[in-house]
Scaffold this motif. Structure first.
Motif, PDB file in Angstrom:
ATOM      1  N   MET A   1       0.785  -1.267  -0.100  1.00  0.00           N
ATOM      2  CA  MET A   1       0.173  -0.055  -0.092  1.00  0.00           C
ATOM      3  C   MET A   1       0.854   1.354  -0.118  1.00  0.00           C
ATOM      4  SD  MET A   1      -3.054  -1.094   2.690  1.00  0.00           S
ATOM      5  CE  MET A   1      -3.784  -2.579   2.296  1.00  0.00           C
ATOM      6  N   ASP A   2       0.608   2.302  -0.844  1.00  0.00           N
ATOM      7  CA  ASP A   2       1.269   3.291  -0.953  1.00  0.00           C
ATOM      8  C   ASP A   2       0.485   4.775  -0.569  1.00  0.00           C
ATOM      9  OD1 ASP A   2       3.052   5.450  -1.482  1.00  0.00           O
ATOM     10  OD2 ASP A   2       3.247   4.901  -3.705  1.00  0.00           O
TER      11      ASP A   2
ATOM     12  N   LEU B   1      -0.525   3.714   8.804  1.00  0.00           N
ATOM     13  CA  LEU B   1      -0.509   4.809   7.871  1.00  0.00           C
ATOM     14  C   LEU B   1       0.467   5.569   7.724  1.00  0.00           C
ATOM     15  CD1 LEU B   1      -3.939   6.266   9.197  1.00  0.00           C
ATOM     16  CD2 LEU B   1      -3.631   4.872   7.141  1.00  0.00           C
ATOM     17  N   ILE B   2       1.328   5.554   8.556  1.00  0.00           N
ATOM     18  CA  ILE B   2       2.541   6.284   8.549  1.00  0.00           C
ATOM     19  C   ILE B   2       3.894   5.608   7.998  1.00  0.00           C
ATOM     20  CG2 ILE B   2       4.581   6.967  10.098  1.00  0.00           C
ATOM     21  CD1 ILE B   2       2.582   7.931  12.148  1.00  0.00           C
ATOM     22  N   LYS B   3       3.462   4.068   8.032  1.00  0.00           N
ATOM     23  CA  LYS B   3       4.542   3.031   7.299  1.00  0.00           C
ATOM     24  C   LYS B   3       4.170   3.136   6.072  1.00  0.00           C
ATOM     25  CE  LYS B   3       6.188  -1.764   7.840  1.00  0.00           C
ATOM     26  NZ  LYS B   3       5.996  -2.745   8.632  1.00  0.00           N
ATOM     27  N   ALA B   4       3.097   3.457   5.525  1.00  0.00           N
ATOM     28  CA  ALA B   4       2.662   3.299   4.207  1.00  0.00           C
ATOM     29  C   ALA B   4       3.003   4.826   3.425  1.00  0.00           C
ATOM     30  CB  ALA B   4       1.118   3.217   3.791  1.00  0.00           C
ATOM     31  N   GLY B   5       3.589   5.483   4.152  1.00  0.00           N
ATOM     32  CA  GLY B   5       4.055   6.795   3.692  1.00  0.00           C
ATOM     33  C   GLY B   5       3.104   8.152   4.066  1.00  0.00           C
ATOM     34  N   ALA B   6       2.033   7.855   4.506  1.00  0.00           N
ATOM     35  CA  ALA B   6       1.011   9.006   5.041  1.00  0.00           C
ATOM     36  C   ALA B   6       1.568  10.092   6.027  1.00  0.00           C
ATOM     37  CB  ALA B   6      -0.328   8.549   5.393  1.00  0.00           C
ATOM     38  N   GLU B   7       1.182  11.287   6.278  1.00  0.00           N
ATOM     39  CA  GLU B   7       1.309  12.224   6.982  1.00  0.00           C
ATOM     40  C   GLU B   7       0.161  12.265   7.832  1.00  0.00           C
ATOM     41  OE1 GLU B   7       2.775  17.060   7.951  1.00  0.00           O
ATOM     42  OE2 GLU B   7       2.689  16.047   5.743  1.00  0.00           O
ATOM     43  N   VAL B   8       0.200  11.721   9.225  1.00  0.00           N
ATOM     44  CA  VAL B   8      -0.951  11.659  10.023  1.00  0.00           C
ATOM     45  C   VAL B   8      -1.022  12.884  11.034  1.00  0.00           C
ATOM     46  CG1 VAL B   8      -2.115  10.119  11.420  1.00  0.00           C
ATOM     47  CG2 VAL B   8      -0.721   9.308   9.629  1.00  0.00           C
ATOM     48  N   GLN B   9      -2.258  13.505  11.219  1.00  0.00           N
ATOM     49  CA  GLN B   9      -2.505  14.208  12.320  1.00  0.00           C
ATOM     50  C   GLN B   9      -3.569  13.522  13.244  1.00  0.00           C
ATOM     51  OE1 GLN B   9      -1.222  17.501  13.789  1.00  0.00           O
ATOM     52  NE2 GLN B   9      -2.347  16.449  15.379  1.00  0.00           N
TER      53      GLN B   9
ATOM     54  N   ASP C   1       7.496  -6.913   4.072  1.00  0.00           N
ATOM     55  CA  ASP C   1       6.511  -7.458   4.478  1.00  0.00           C
ATOM     56  C   ASP C   1       5.651  -8.022   3.172  1.00  0.00           C
ATOM     57  OD1 ASP C   1       6.817  -6.801   7.012  1.00  0.00           O
ATOM     58  OD2 ASP C   1       5.210  -5.131   7.015  1.00  0.00           O
ATOM     59  N   LYS C   2       5.139  -9.053   3.374  1.00  0.00           N
ATOM     60  CA  LYS C   2       4.492  -9.834   2.105  1.00  0.00           C
ATOM     61  C   LYS C   2       3.263  -8.852   1.635  1.00  0.00           C
ATOM     62  CE  LYS C   2       5.148 -14.552   3.457  1.00  0.00           C
ATOM     63  NZ  LYS C   2       5.005 -15.979   3.479  1.00  0.00           N
ATOM     64  N   SER C   3       2.641  -8.014   2.311  1.00  0.00           N
ATOM     65  CA  SER C   3       1.767  -7.095   1.799  1.00  0.00           C
ATOM     66  C   SER C   3       2.387  -6.103   0.914  1.00  0.00           C
ATOM     67  CB  SER C   3       1.075  -6.262   2.952  1.00  0.00           C
ATOM     68  OG  SER C   3       1.973  -5.450   3.620  1.00  0.00           O
ATOM     69  N   VAL C   4       3.597  -5.600   1.154  1.00  0.00           N
ATOM     70  CA  VAL C   4       4.354  -4.871   0.106  1.00  0.00           C
ATOM     71  C   VAL C   4       4.732  -5.529  -0.900  1.00  0.00           C
ATOM     72  CG1 VAL C   4       6.578  -3.381   0.153  1.00  0.00           C
ATOM     73  CG2 VAL C   4       5.170  -3.431   2.137  1.00  0.00           C
TER      74      VAL C   4
END
Length: 400
Positions: free
Chosen positions: A1-2, A28-36, A383-386
């Motif tokens: 997931m990107d 979410l952060i691991k997938a590249g998102a900026e989270v607040q 990860d296998k999902s990646v």
């Protein structure tokens, strides 16, 4: 997931499932998102804001009247900043507020000002979920353009099983990705096989292999996330069902797998044969448990080969994009290249299952992709999902 460069606001409300949201934020952060993260006061009774501040490296927003940054109005700034708002867990209380336009704290006020897509992830007691008022409010929110996930059926905090359980993180992540589209496999019918087949010797023993099914399940979930209509054929009923499947069919033996794949092959656009098929089966099945004899003695077991399903599909394909897997313990590329040619597949995923940190049973994998007219491509340990997403991205490119 990107989710690279995506700005996601996570609104946390006061339910026991708050502790699970920490894992969602991390994903979410691991997938590249900026989270607040913003929290209701009730949510802070379950998990402290420090937890989310540590994960996001941002102060958690809780106070509607906080003026730490006088250059902007905090709840309006967050509403304008976000590409997506995720409300998790969404309590019956907040659902009622949003459905009726009530804004009396930071979370409800920021959401009222948000024009970005909004995803509601409910979690509550079963009786609260099915209360007519809750269902009426949810109907209104859907009409207002909110996306509402269905809660899971499972063990609740109250000590009994029912509807209202917070969905699994993988399911929420898949829904988040779908919010951003476009989905590169939209309109494609994808069939995925997963797990290892089992050939029974007697009612309690079988010949099989060590395939956990995790890779196939990751491929199925990634395909759903990318917009495909997915049928998963699995030998692993104990694994959580990927969210958003069109259908899941459970099989056990190679013959059952062959019959099931054949029944859906014609309507498929992409077929991913991630299942590890037992190459041999007993010549005869004994209907009762074979007992040990009083005195030690050798037992002779005659084996026959099982159907070569991948080769069969390679011969039968017309329009299907066929993907095979090669699990090897030595001479990886040589054996994989032989299989690529012999089975007539469009893409072969080769992995070394002799290493403990990848392949069978592990959560990670490292693979080499082989195609008939291209140089091998190596995908590094992840990860296998990646890995699943990377494989399907290549498929989407080739289909385009």
């Amino acid at each position: 997931m990107d989710l690279t460069n995506k700005r996601i606001a996570v609104y946390v409300t006061g339910g026991i499932a708050v502790y699970k949201v920490a894992n969602l934020v991390r994903g979410l952060i691991k997938a590249g998102a900026e989270v607040q993260v913003a929290m209701t006061q009730a949510a802070t009774e379950f998990v402290t804001p420090l937890t989310f501040a540590t994960l996001t490296r941002k102060p958690v927003l809780t106070d509607l009247f906080n003026q730490d940054q006088p250059d902007h109005v905090a709840h309006i700034h967050l509403a304008d900043w976000s590409n997506l708002a995720v409300i998790a867990p969404a309590t019956a209380n907040l659902i009622g507020k949003l459905a009726n336009g009530i804004a009396d704290d930071f979370v409800s006020t920021a959401l009222l000002a948000t024009i970005a897509p909004k995803l509601i992830v409910p979690a509550m007691n079963e009786h609260m979920w099915f209360n007519p008022a809750t269902q009426r409010n949810l109907t209104q929110l859907k009409a207002d353009g909110y996306t509402v996930m269905e809660p899971d059926n499972g063990f609740l905090a109250e000590g009994y099983t029912g509807v209202g359980r917070f969905p699994e993180t993988t399911a929420i992540m898949a829904e988040v990705v779908q919010q951003f589209g476009p989905q590169r496999l939209s309109g494609q019918n994808v069939v995925v096989t997963a797990g290892g087949t089992q050939e029974p010797i007697d009612p309690v023993r079988y010949i099989g292999n060590r395939s956990s099914g995790k890779m196939g399940y990751a491929v199925a979930q990634a395909a759903v996330t990318m917009g495909a209509k997915v049928i998963l054929i699995s030998t692993r009923p104990e694994l959580p069902v990927p969210a958003g499947l069109h259908k899941i069919i459970y099989v056990e033996t190679a013959a059952q797998l062959q019959g099931t794949v054949s029944s859906v092959f014609e309507g498929a656009d992409v077929v991913v044969m991630a299942a590890a098929v037992a190459d041999f089966k007993p010549d005869q099945y004994v209907t009762h448990k074979i007992k040990k004899k009083p005195h030690p003695t050798d037992m002779q077991l005659t084996l026959n080969q099982t159907p070569d399903i991948l080769a069969m599909l390679g011969q039968q394909k017309t329009h299907q994009f066929l993907i095979g897997f090669a699990a090897e313990t030595e001479d990886l590329l040589q054996n994989a290249q032989t299989k690529l040619t012999a089975k007539k597949v469009d893409l072969l995923v080769a992995n070394d299952v002799s290493q403990a940190d990848r392949g069978f049973g592990a959560d990670q994998n490292a693979v080499t992709l082989l195609r008939p007219t291209a140089a091998p491509e190596t995908l590094a340990l992840a990860d296998k999902s990646v890995i699943a997403t990377q494989i399907l991205e290549r498929v989407a490119n080739l289909l385009a």
